[in-house]
Motif scaffolding. Structure first.
Motif, PDB file in Angstrom:
ATOM      1  N   SER A  49       0.873  -1.327   0.031  1.00  0.00           N
ATOM      2  CA  SER A  49       0.000  -0.064  -0.016  1.00  0.00           C
ATOM      3  C   SER A  49       1.157   1.071  -0.040  1.00  0.00           C
ATOM      4  O   SER A  49       0.371   2.244  -0.428  1.00  0.00           O
ATOM      5  CB  SER A  49      -1.076   0.160   1.173  1.00  0.00           C
ATOM      6  N   TRP A  50       2.090   0.948   0.411  1.00  0.00           N
ATOM      7  CA  TRP A  50       2.905   2.412   0.653  1.00  0.00           C
ATOM      8  C   TRP A  50       3.803   2.640  -0.590  1.00  0.00           C
ATOM      9  O   TRP A  50       4.242   3.856  -0.775  1.00  0.00           O
ATOM     10  CB  TRP A  50       4.046   2.274   1.876  1.00  0.00           C
ATOM     11  N   VAL A  51       3.531   1.775  -1.687  1.00  0.00           N
ATOM     12  CA  VAL A  51       4.171   2.186  -2.982  1.00  0.00           C
ATOM     13  C   VAL A  51       3.458   3.224  -3.670  1.00  0.00           C
ATOM     14  O   VAL A  51       2.356   3.096  -4.085  1.00  0.00           O
ATOM     15  CB  VAL A  51       4.214   0.958  -3.767  1.00  0.00           C
ATOM     16  N   PRO A  52       4.271   4.420  -3.904  1.00  0.00           N
ATOM     17  CA  PRO A  52       3.465   5.547  -4.291  1.00  0.00           C
ATOM     18  C   PRO A  52       3.295   5.503  -5.939  1.00  0.00           C
ATOM     19  O   PRO A  52       3.335   6.499  -6.704  1.00  0.00           O
ATOM     20  CB  PRO A  52       4.693   6.699  -4.121  1.00  0.00           C
ATOM     21  N   VAL A  53       3.309   4.214  -6.563  1.00  0.00           N
ATOM     22  CA  VAL A  53       3.123   3.941  -8.025  1.00  0.00           C
ATOM     23  C   VAL A  53       1.686   3.320  -8.162  1.00  0.00           C
ATOM     24  O   VAL A  53       1.592   2.534  -7.464  1.00  0.00           O
ATOM     25  CB  VAL A  53       4.312   3.436  -8.696  1.00  0.00           C
ATOM     26  N   ASP A  54       1.123   3.379  -9.255  1.00  0.00           N
ATOM     27  CA  ASP A  54       0.085   2.604  -9.667  1.00  0.00           C
ATOM     28  C   ASP A  54       0.468   1.149  -9.487  1.00  0.00           C
ATOM     29  O   ASP A  54       1.264   0.953 -10.117  1.00  0.00           O
ATOM     30  CB  ASP A  54      -0.552   3.037 -10.945  1.00  0.00           C
ATOM     31  N   ALA A  55      -0.554   0.374  -8.958  1.00  0.00           N
ATOM     32  CA  ALA A  55      -0.207  -1.119  -8.624  1.00  0.00           C
ATOM     33  C   ALA A  55      -0.049  -1.843 -10.123  1.00  0.00           C
ATOM     34  O   ALA A  55       0.688  -2.491 -10.231  1.00  0.00           O
ATOM     35  CB  ALA A  55      -1.013  -1.606  -7.852  1.00  0.00           C
ATOM     36  N   ASP A  56      -0.843  -1.484 -10.991  1.00  0.00           N
ATOM     37  CA  ASP A  56      -0.849  -2.040 -12.404  1.00  0.00           C
ATOM     38  C   ASP A  56       0.533  -1.669 -13.072  1.00  0.00           C
ATOM     39  O   ASP A  56       1.153  -2.570 -13.823  1.00  0.00           O
ATOM     40  CB  ASP A  56      -1.749  -1.781 -12.931  1.00  0.00           C
ATOM     41  N   LEU A  57       0.957  -0.512 -12.898  1.00  0.00           N
ATOM     42  CA  LEU A  57       2.145  -0.207 -13.542  1.00  0.00           C
ATOM     43  C   LEU A  57       3.377  -1.095 -12.807  1.00  0.00           C
ATOM     44  O   LEU A  57       4.191  -1.514 -13.601  1.00  0.00           O
ATOM     45  CB  LEU A  57       2.342   1.415 -13.338  1.00  0.00           C
ATOM     46  N   VAL A  58       3.307  -1.119 -11.640  1.00  0.00           N
ATOM     47  CA  VAL A  58       4.450  -1.948 -10.803  1.00  0.00           C
ATOM     48  C   VAL A  58       4.273  -3.331 -11.486  1.00  0.00           C
ATOM     49  O   VAL A  58       5.395  -3.754 -11.625  1.00  0.00           O
ATOM     50  CB  VAL A  58       4.187  -1.697  -9.273  1.00  0.00           C
ATOM     51  N   VAL A  59       3.216  -4.094 -11.400  1.00  0.00           N
ATOM     52  CA  VAL A  59       2.946  -5.244 -11.955  1.00  0.00           C
ATOM     53  C   VAL A  59       3.543  -5.582 -13.390  1.00  0.00           C
ATOM     54  O   VAL A  59       4.407  -6.505 -13.506  1.00  0.00           O
ATOM     55  CB  VAL A  59       1.575  -5.632 -11.649  1.00  0.00           C
ATOM     56  N   VAL A  60       3.175  -4.390 -14.224  1.00  0.00           N
ATOM     57  CA  VAL A  60       3.695  -4.698 -15.681  1.00  0.00           C
ATOM     58  C   VAL A  60       5.210  -4.470 -15.680  1.00  0.00           C
ATOM     59  O   VAL A  60       5.897  -5.130 -16.406  1.00  0.00           O
ATOM     60  CB  VAL A  60       2.924  -3.625 -16.378  1.00  0.00           C
ATOM     61  N   GLY A  61       5.704  -3.575 -14.890  1.00  0.00           N
ATOM     62  CA  GLY A  61       7.037  -3.144 -14.922  1.00  0.00           C
ATOM     63  C   GLY A  61       7.980  -4.309 -14.417  1.00  0.00           C
ATOM     64  O   GLY A  61       8.977  -4.832 -15.042  1.00  0.00           O
ATOM     65  N   SER A  62       7.484  -5.031 -13.395  1.00  0.00           N
ATOM     66  CA  SER A  62       8.124  -6.290 -12.772  1.00  0.00           C
ATOM     67  C   SER A  62       8.011  -7.439 -13.744  1.00  0.00           C
ATOM     68  O   SER A  62       8.929  -8.226 -13.770  1.00  0.00           O
ATOM     69  CB  SER A  62       7.745  -6.381 -11.245  1.00  0.00           C
ATOM     70  N   GLY A  63       6.840  -7.443 -14.327  1.00  0.00           N
ATOM     71  CA  GLY A  63       6.789  -8.520 -15.201  1.00  0.00           C
ATOM     72  C   GLY A  63       7.626  -8.359 -16.482  1.00  0.00           C
ATOM     73  O   GLY A  63       8.386  -9.298 -16.970  1.00  0.00           O
ATOM     74  N   VAL A  64       7.926  -7.180 -16.977  1.00  0.00           N
ATOM     75  CA  VAL A  64       8.774  -7.329 -18.025  1.00  0.00           C
ATOM     76  C   VAL A  64      10.334  -7.465 -17.900  1.00  0.00           C
ATOM     77  O   VAL A  64      11.175  -8.199 -18.204  1.00  0.00           O
ATOM     78  CB  VAL A  64       8.602  -5.707 -18.530  1.00  0.00           C
TER      79      VAL A  64
END
Length: 161
Positions: A49-64
Motif C-alpha cells: 500500500s505504501w508504494v506511490p506508483v499505480d499497482a498495475d504499473l508496478v506489476v507490468v514493470g516487474s513482469g517485463v
C-alpha cells in the motif's frame, strides 16, 4: 583418504549449474508472463500500500523485468552470466520488501492466505538470491576478483589485474 565419490567433479557441477540457471530463467520468464496475463490481479493485490506508483504499473514493470532476466539467464553467453546472476539476485532483493509488506498487511495472493504461509514464504527469497548467484557463477566470479592482487597505480588506490 577419499573415494571417487568424495572428489569434486567439475563436469557434474557445470551441468548442475546449467540446469539450475535454465530452470531459474524459465521460472522468472513464466512469472513475468503471468504478471502480464493470468496472474495480473493476484500480483496487483501484492503491491504494498505504501508504494506511490499505480499497482498495475508496478506489476507490468516487474513482469517485463522478470521476462528480460529469465531470458537473459537462459541465453546470455558464459562470460556475461555472472553479471546477469548479480542482476537477478539484486532484483530478488529489491522485491523482498513487497513480500514483507504482504505478510505485515495480511494481503492474500497465490494461496498465501494465512500469516503462517506468508511468513514461511519469506526465507525462500534468500534461496532465490543464492540460486541466481550460484547458477550463473556470480558468487565464484566475485570471490575470484576479490582474491586477485591489486597493482598500485600513481594517483589511485590500486587496480585489479
Amino acid at each position: 583418504m577419499g573415494t571417487d565419490s568424495d572428489q569434486h567433479d567439475p563436469a557434474r557441477d557445470g551441468i548442475a549449474r546449467t540446469i539450475g540457471r535454465v530452470v531459474l530463467g524459465g521460472f522468472l520468464a513464466f512469472a513475468g508472463i503471468s504478471h502480464l496475463t493470468t496472474g495480473r490481479a493476484e500480483f496487483q493485490a501484492q503491491v504494498p500500500s505504501w508504494v506511490p506508483v499505480d499497482a498495475d504499473l508496478v506489476v507490468v514493470g516487474s513482469g517485463v523485468v522478470e521476462i528480460a532476466l529469465g531470458t537473459a539467464l537462459v541465453v546470455t553467453p558464459r562470460r556475461y552470466r555472472p553479471w546477469v546472476g548479480a542482476a537477478a539476485a539484486a532484483f530478488f532483493v529489491a522485491i523482498f520488501p513487497g513480500n514483507v509488506a504482504q505478510y505485515l498487511e495480511g494481503n492474500d495472493g497465490f494461496g498465501l492466505d494465512t500469516d503462517a504461509k506468508r511468513l514461511a514464504r519469506l526465507p525462500f527469497q534468500g534461496v532465490l538470491v543464492l540460486w541466481a548467484l550460484w547458477s550463473t557463477g556470480a558468487w565464484r566470479a566475485w570471490r575470484t576478483a576479490r582474491a586477485q592482487p591489486t597493482v598500485p597505480v600513481p594517483g589511485s588506490r590500486g587496480v585489479r589485474q
